[in-house]
Enzyme design. Structure first.
Site, short mmCIF file in Angstrom:
data_model
loop_
_atom_site.label_atom_id
_atom_site.label_comp_id
_atom_site.label_asym_id
_atom_site.label_seq_id
_atom_site.Cartn_x
_atom_site.Cartn_y
_atom_site.Cartn_z
N GLU A 175 1.31 7.26 54.00
CA GLU A 175 2.35 6.55 54.76
C GLU A 175 1.78 5.36 55.53
O GLU A 175 1.89 5.26 56.75
CB GLU A 175 3.07 7.51 55.71
CG GLU A 175 3.84 8.58 54.96
CD GLU A 175 4.69 9.47 55.86
OE1 GLU A 175 4.39 9.58 57.07
OE2 GLU A 175 5.66 10.06 55.36
N GLU A 367 6.09 13.58 48.64
CA GLU A 367 6.56 14.40 49.76
C GLU A 367 8.07 14.39 49.78
O GLU A 367 8.68 13.32 49.70
CB GLU A 367 6.09 13.84 51.12
CG GLU A 367 4.67 14.10 51.46
CD GLU A 367 4.33 13.70 52.89
OE1 GLU A 367 5.18 13.86 53.79
OE2 GLU A 367 3.20 13.22 53.07
C1 BG6 Z 1 5.17 12.83 56.67
C2 BG6 Z 1 3.69 13.11 56.74
O1 BG6 Z 1 5.46 11.92 57.68
O2 BG6 Z 1 6.07 13.83 56.91
C3 BG6 Z 1 3.33 14.57 56.78
O3 BG6 Z 1 2.99 12.47 55.70
C4 BG6 Z 1 4.35 15.31 57.61
O4 BG6 Z 1 2.02 14.69 57.28
C5 BG6 Z 1 5.71 15.19 56.92
O5 BG6 Z 1 4.03 16.65 57.84
C6 BG6 Z 1 6.82 15.96 57.60
O6 BG6 Z 1 6.88 15.64 58.95
P1 BG6 Z 1 6.79 16.75 60.08
O7 BG6 Z 1 6.73 16.01 61.32
O8 BG6 Z 1 8.01 17.57 59.92
O9 BG6 Z 1 5.54 17.52 59.81
#
Ligand code: BG6
Length: 473
Positions: A175, A367
């Site tokens: 990101e 993701e």
């Molecule tokens: C992304 C990141 O922003 O979202 C991850 O690359 C992160 O590291 C994921 O865990 C989900 O966000 P969160 O804050 O729910 O863990």
């Protein structure tokens, strides 16, 4: 492609994690501290501690450092074709600026790769996932310093030389577009946000972009079979009203987000970005060598997708973002997760089309998922979680991936975020769970760390087994 599924043959189904969110073992095997070890309450807007404190769940996380073999075996049971994980920079270079790497750290990832190979799972490696060595933050102010480019290159060279024959898919920075929003977590920038000049922030962004391009070039020599991708946080933006002024705000918000992909794919800064710099009176230090470096562009574009937002030209209608990194106005047409992240499967199809139309590079969704509270229950003597809400979130999103593939978008694969429960990046909680596998650990650090497959575990295994055909059954 078969009649029953829209997913191409060889589609890389799997899951994703990051070292700091699963490994634990924060001071084992010669590892140095990373910025995450001093972020007990998460990376967005929370203060850092001076040194690691016991309340920081990431210090032990879910103990992947010791349980990786068991966890990878569970991924294999789901039929994972790929597993995205990150290498903790501070395991390899504990302070970040040493001349020689830490062999014990390298040996750990050898073992992880051995395990993946044993199960026929293709590794997908993030070189830097919000894990800058703390020393680089404290001694150099992180990526504001040009010296970070050299340290990162040295680190990446070690990885490419050691693992280049075993790892095809690499992502340079997780990101990368979150740098301006979370400077400490994302860029190891120690200066408090309120004291940071825009000039310094944009310069840090430039350094990361140059570093990413230099590593892309290096990979062509050191590991010719490697495919290098950038990784961006994607977030579709809708106008809050049909007012053209709102549509213009959308374009500008998009530009702020897309500039990173534009540079990675096109090899130079776009005109709209140069205009912003001029208007804000920012003069970046960009050398001739930097310009040449940037022309080494990526093989594919990967991205995270969780939610969409709205934009308005009217400052009164803007609301502070709720928990997400980029902010934005909630969409009145959408529902939100328990953490206020708005759920928008169609937005994923839009992003896939937008990126494909814009860049014509293969895309990888690395993701996506739902962070939710889970309850461990007993069914027929077996402990599990009945997470139908997660199944329905993932099904709805995957169906939209299928639609995008029908639209002609080239998609390499999909790795569900937090395939095993892990510590949240934004809030550092364990109760914000994404996994197919429940880990018995709570927000106070209690629990046995035992693993329990959830209902979604079998569901996802079936999706993979049928290459997506079961989604429409
Ligand atoms: C992304 C990141 O922003 O979202 C991850 O690359 C992160 O590291 C994921 O865990 C989900 O966000 P969160 O804050 O729910 O863990």
């Amino acid at each position: 492609m078969t009649e029953t599924t829209m997913f191409p043959e060889g589609f890389l189904w799997g899951g994703a994690t990051a070292a700091n969110q699963v490994e634990g073992g924060y001071a084992e095997g010669g590892k140095g501290l990373s910025v995450q070890d001093v972020l007990p309450h998460g990376g967005i807007g929370s203060p850092r501690s001076r040194r690691p404190t016991p309340e920081n769940l990431k210090l032990e996380a879910v103990d992947f450092y010791h349980r990786y073999a068991e966890d990878i075996a569970l991924f294999a049971r789901m039929g994972f074709k790929t597993y995205r994980f990150s290498i903790a920079w501070s395991r390899i270079f504990p302070r970040g600026d040493e001349a020689e790497p830490n062999e014990e750290g390298l040996a750990f990832y050898d073992r992880v790769l051995d395990e993946l190979e044993r199960h026929g799972i293709e590794p997908l490696v993030t070189i830097s996932h919000y894990e800058t060595p703390l020393h680089l933050a404290e001694a150099y102010d992180g990526w504001t310093s040009r010296e970070l480019i050299g340290f990162y290159e040295r680190y990446a060279r070690v990885l490419l030389e050691r693992y280049g024959s075993r790892v095809t898919y690499w992502l340079t920075f997780n990101e990368i577009n979150s740098l301006l929003h979370a400077p400490f977590m994302s860029g190891g920038i120690d200066t408090p946000r309120e004291e940071l000049s825009e000039q310094a922030l944009y310069q840090a962004m430039h350094h990361e972009l140059v570093a990413s391009a230099r590593v892309t070039r290096m990979a062509r020599e050191v590991a010719p079979a490697a495919r290098i991708g950038c990784m961006v946080l994607s977030m579709p933006v809708y106008p809050l009203t049909p007012d053209p002024a709102d549509a213009l705000s959308v374009m500008q918000a998009d530009h702020r987000n897309l500039v990173y992909g534009d540079v990675h794919v096109r090899g130079r800064y776009p005109g709209y970005f140069l205009r912003t710099l001029r208007e804000e009176g920012i003069e970046l230090e960009i050398t001739e060598q930097d310009r040449e470096d940037l022309t080494h562009t990526v093989d594919f574009v990967s991205f995270s997708y969780y939610m969409s937002v709205c934009e308005s030209a009217d400052p009164e209608r803007r609301e502070p973002g709720r928990g997400n990194i980029l902010g934005g106005i909630p969409n009145p047409a959408l529902e939100a997760s328990e953490w206020g992240w708005q759920i928008d499967p169609v937005g994923l199809r839009l992003v896939l089309n937008q990126f494909w139309d814009r860049w014509q590079k293969p895309l990888f969704i690395v993701e996506n998922g739902l962070g939710a509270k889970d309850e461990l229950v007993e069914v027929d003597g077996v402990r599990t979680v009945l997470d139908d809400y997660r199944i329905s979130y993932l099904r709805d999103h995957l169906l939209q991936v299928g639609e995008a593939i029908r639209d002609g978008v080239e998609v390499l694969g999909y790795t569900a975020w937090g395939c095993i429960d892990l510590v949240s990046a934004s809030t550092a909680q364990l109760s914000k769970r994404y996994g197919f596998i429940y880990v018995d650990r709570d927000d106070d650090g209690g629990g046995t760390l035992e693993r329990y497959p959830k209902k979604s575990f079998d569901w996802y295994a079936e999706v993979i087994r049928t290459n997506g055909a079961s989604l429409t059954e």
